[in-house]
Design an enzyme around this catalytic site. Structure first.
Site, mmCIF file in Angstrom:
data_model
loop_
_atom_site.group_PDB
_atom_site.id
_atom_site.type_symbol
_atom_site.label_atom_id
_atom_site.label_comp_id
_atom_site.label_asym_id
_atom_site.label_seq_id
_atom_site.Cartn_x
_atom_site.Cartn_y
_atom_site.Cartn_z
ATOM 1 N N GLU A 97 -15.849 -22.335 14.006
ATOM 2 C CA GLU A 97 -15.857 -22.344 12.494
ATOM 3 C C GLU A 97 -15.341 -20.822 11.784
ATOM 4 O O GLU A 97 -15.793 -19.714 12.348
ATOM 5 C CB GLU A 97 -17.417 -22.352 12.183
ATOM 6 C CG GLU A 97 -17.731 -23.310 10.984
ATOM 7 C CD GLU A 97 -17.257 -24.619 11.107
ATOM 8 O OE1 GLU A 97 -15.914 -25.133 10.557
ATOM 9 O OE2 GLU A 97 -17.851 -25.758 11.632
ATOM 10 N N HIS A 98 -14.806 -21.033 10.931
ATOM 11 C CA HIS A 98 -14.409 -19.856 10.201
ATOM 12 C C HIS A 98 -13.402 -19.055 11.151
ATOM 13 O O HIS A 98 -13.090 -17.785 10.782
ATOM 14 C CB HIS A 98 -15.404 -18.912 9.499
ATOM 15 C CG HIS A 98 -16.008 -19.405 8.265
ATOM 16 N ND1 HIS A 98 -15.272 -19.721 7.026
ATOM 17 C CD2 HIS A 98 -17.154 -20.431 8.168
ATOM 18 C CE1 HIS A 98 -16.084 -20.281 6.182
ATOM 19 N NE2 HIS A 98 -17.202 -20.736 6.966
ATOM 20 N N ALA A 186 -19.201 -32.691 0.840
ATOM 21 C CA ALA A 186 -20.216 -32.533 2.160
ATOM 22 C C ALA A 186 -19.741 -31.809 3.268
ATOM 23 O O ALA A 186 -20.446 -31.941 4.517
ATOM 24 C CB ALA A 186 -20.447 -34.002 2.289
ATOM 25 N N SER A 191 -10.926 -33.932 1.017
ATOM 26 C CA SER A 191 -9.911 -33.653 0.229
ATOM 27 C C SER A 191 -8.536 -33.491 0.923
ATOM 28 O O SER A 191 -7.604 -33.863 0.621
ATOM 29 C CB SER A 191 -10.076 -32.406 -0.625
ATOM 30 O OG SER A 191 -10.263 -31.283 0.262
ATOM 31 N N GLU A 223 -2.929 -28.004 -0.870
ATOM 32 C CA GLU A 223 -4.536 -27.872 -1.082
ATOM 33 C C GLU A 223 -4.450 -26.271 -1.620
ATOM 34 O O GLU A 223 -5.190 -25.865 -2.705
ATOM 35 C CB GLU A 223 -5.262 -27.803 -0.027
ATOM 36 C CG GLU A 223 -6.693 -27.567 0.048
ATOM 37 C CD GLU A 223 -7.728 -28.300 -0.155
ATOM 38 O OE1 GLU A 223 -7.452 -29.758 0.082
ATOM 39 O OE2 GLU A 223 -8.863 -28.112 -0.958
ATOM 40 N N ASP A 235 -8.428 -28.704 8.893
ATOM 41 C CA ASP A 235 -8.948 -30.035 8.266
ATOM 42 C C ASP A 235 -7.940 -31.001 8.149
ATOM 43 O O ASP A 235 -7.826 -32.023 8.706
ATOM 44 C CB ASP A 235 -9.473 -29.827 7.046
ATOM 45 C CG ASP A 235 -10.699 -28.749 6.986
ATOM 46 O OD1 ASP A 235 -11.232 -28.657 8.036
ATOM 47 O OD2 ASP A 235 -11.153 -28.441 5.826
HETATM 48 C C1 GLA Z 1 -13.324 -25.368 5.505
HETATM 49 C C2 GLA Z 1 -11.802 -25.000 5.447
HETATM 50 C C3 GLA Z 1 -11.256 -24.980 6.859
HETATM 51 C C4 GLA Z 1 -12.031 -23.950 7.882
HETATM 52 C C5 GLA Z 1 -13.451 -24.466 7.525
HETATM 53 C C6 GLA Z 1 -14.611 -23.371 8.422
HETATM 54 O O1 GLA Z 1 -13.574 -26.505 5.860
HETATM 55 O O2 GLA Z 1 -10.788 -26.011 4.732
HETATM 56 O O3 GLA Z 1 -9.859 -24.718 6.851
HETATM 57 O O4 GLA Z 1 -11.658 -22.637 7.443
HETATM 58 O O5 GLA Z 1 -13.677 -24.306 6.145
HETATM 59 O O6 GLA Z 1 -14.416 -23.421 9.603
#
Ligand code: GLA
Length: 447
Positions: A97-98, A186, A191, A223, A235
């Site tokens: 994540e991140h 959520a 998107s 986006e 995503d």
């Molecule tokens: C959002 C962003 C992703 C990613 C996550 C965190 O979903 O769209 O690109 O950075 O946050 O992991």
């Protein structure tokens, strides 16, 4: 996803629009048409399924591939069957994540909740677009694609269409309807599903031979640049290239990826806190800047690093003096999260799901304490989850500040787990959680 004001749930199944409302009158008569169809349906006892893809409604049933619902919606609105239908899934991130915007590693899976598109070609350059979820219609010309401030839901479709045109892929006009059951805001990437679904729609409608990774990048550009929301590549990538019963391991620097099989005796359970991710965008931007700042400072010590991906735990310790406490903790999250993903892949492939779960738990702690993107609600969901029998791991998923948690739960415990979460969340905070037991699904651009 929500109901349009005052408009009852939309209708499914075997109802045609009144013949006098021919589709050429669209979109002015659309709402009226839908109302008439709805009232006809309720009089005749035709089943009404929550047209609004609220996760708790039976609308969820439509997400299965091959379900005719979106075709029927198209037919009710435009009067003929669509030429093509595509389905773009939402996603849940298992770990990593991140890390995507730091050139790092991620391990998401596409879920069996999707945004579905149905459409047909037109002879001109007009796109007529109807959103089931917003109960709204717009029209735009492919020769002049502008952002729409009033119908922001349409900007994802506009952006992808614009960038395809700019890249020299001449599109044709189209009549299009889309909607689905990925809950909005959520943290399950509704998107990205709209963007990738739009790209998949044009590809299929026009028979364009386009590389899926190119379409994923173009969707992300829509986006970032057209809609104006910062994000990494994860995503869009998983919505495009997910595979049924697999997670996807992605190196966000060079976009190499591989699908990793998931065992079917373990379930991915997503718990929705119901809290909209209010701070997500502004705090996301802050995190992006902090990561860049940390890289610049670490590089100033003479280390050859261009992103946090290049930083090893020992490098970080030795650069501690040039980082503030906050920057150090932000960087430590990213550096350790990348290590966790690499270990997670190994243990997943070797079948050590207990260790995989521990890595998920450690990821949550790091996101909560070092990256500071969790929330009281997410922490409660995770803490309740950690106490349940059959749980291998639990963590927040997505950008944070609300949204969902992801849990890996032994199959036989999944139902009891879901009930315990709903109960525990209610007891602790008086709030209602929704729980989705998910299946890893096929991406919209997968071959
Ligand atoms: C959002 C962003 C992703 C990613 C996550 C965190 O979903 O769209 O690109 O950075 O946050 O992991």
């Amino acid at each position: 996803m929500r109901c349009g004001a005052g408009v009852p749930p939309a209708v499914l199944g075997g109802v045609s629009p009144p013949p006098e409302l021919g589709h050429q009158h669209y979109p002015g008569l659309l709402v009226e048409t839908i109302r008439q169809i709805q009232s006809a349906a309720s009089e005749t006892g035709v089943i009404i399924i929550g047209g609004l893809p609220h996760p708790a409604t039976p609308f969820a049933a439509h997400s299965k591939r091959g379900d005719p619902m979106i075709e029927q919606r198209f037919k009710a609105i435009y009067g003929t069957a669509p030429e093509v239908v595509v389905r773009a899934p939402g996603r849940v991130n298992l770990i990593g994540e991140h890390t995507d915007y730091n050139d790092g590693f991620v391990l998401p899976a596409a879920i069996d909740r999707s945004i579905d598109f149905a459409g047909r070609k037109r002879a001109d350059r007009t796109v007529r677009l109807h959103s089931l979820d917003f109960d709204g219609s717009v029209e735009f010309s492919l020769d002049d694609i502008q952002k729409d401030g009033a119908n922001r839901w349409s900007n994802y479709v506009r952006g992808v269409s614009k960038y395809l045109e700019e890249d020299g892929h001449r599109l044709s006009g189209a009549d299009l309807v889309f909607g689905g059951n990925v809950p909005r805001e959520a943290g399950l990437s509704s998107s990205a599903a709209v963007e990738v679904g739009t790209a998949a729609f044009w590809k299929k409608l026009l028979g364009l031979e386009l590389d899926p990774v190119y379409l994923v990048k173009l969707s992300r550009k829509a986006e970032n640049q057209f809609v104006g929301v910062p994000c990494g590549i994860m995503d869009q990538f998983i919505s495009g290239l997910g595979r049924a019963n697999h997670a996807l391991f992605l190196d966000c620097r060079d976009l190499h990826y591989r699908h990793v099989p998931l065992r079917d005796d373990v379930k991915i359970v997503v718990c929705n806190s119901g809290v909209k991710r209010a701070l997500a965008q502004s705090e996301y931007e802050v995190r992006l800047k902090q990561c860049r700042e940390a890289v610049a400072r670490i590089a100033s010590t003479g280390l050859a690093v261009t992103s946090l991906r290049d930083v090893k735990p020992l490098d970080l310790e030795s650069a501690r003096a040039v980082l503030s406490d906050v920057l150090f903790r932000r960087a430590r999250h990213v550096v350790t999260e990348n290590e966790r993903v690499l270990e997670a892949i190994k243990v997943l492939e070797s079948g050590n799901l207990e260790r995989f779960g521990e890595l998920m738990n450690a990821s949550h702690v790091s996101l909560r304490d070092d990256y500071e993107v969790s929330s009281k609600e997410l922490d409660v969901l995770v803490e309740v989850a950690w106490k349940q029998p059959g749980v291998l791991g639990a963590r927040m998923t997505g950008a944070g500040f609300g949204g969902c948690t992801v849990n890996l739960v032994r199959q036989e415990a999944a139902e009891a787990f879901s009930e315990a979460i709903i109960r525990g969340y209610k007891e602790a905070l008086g709030l209602k959680a929704e729980v989705y037991i998910c299946k890893a699904s096929e991406g919209a651009l997968s071959a």
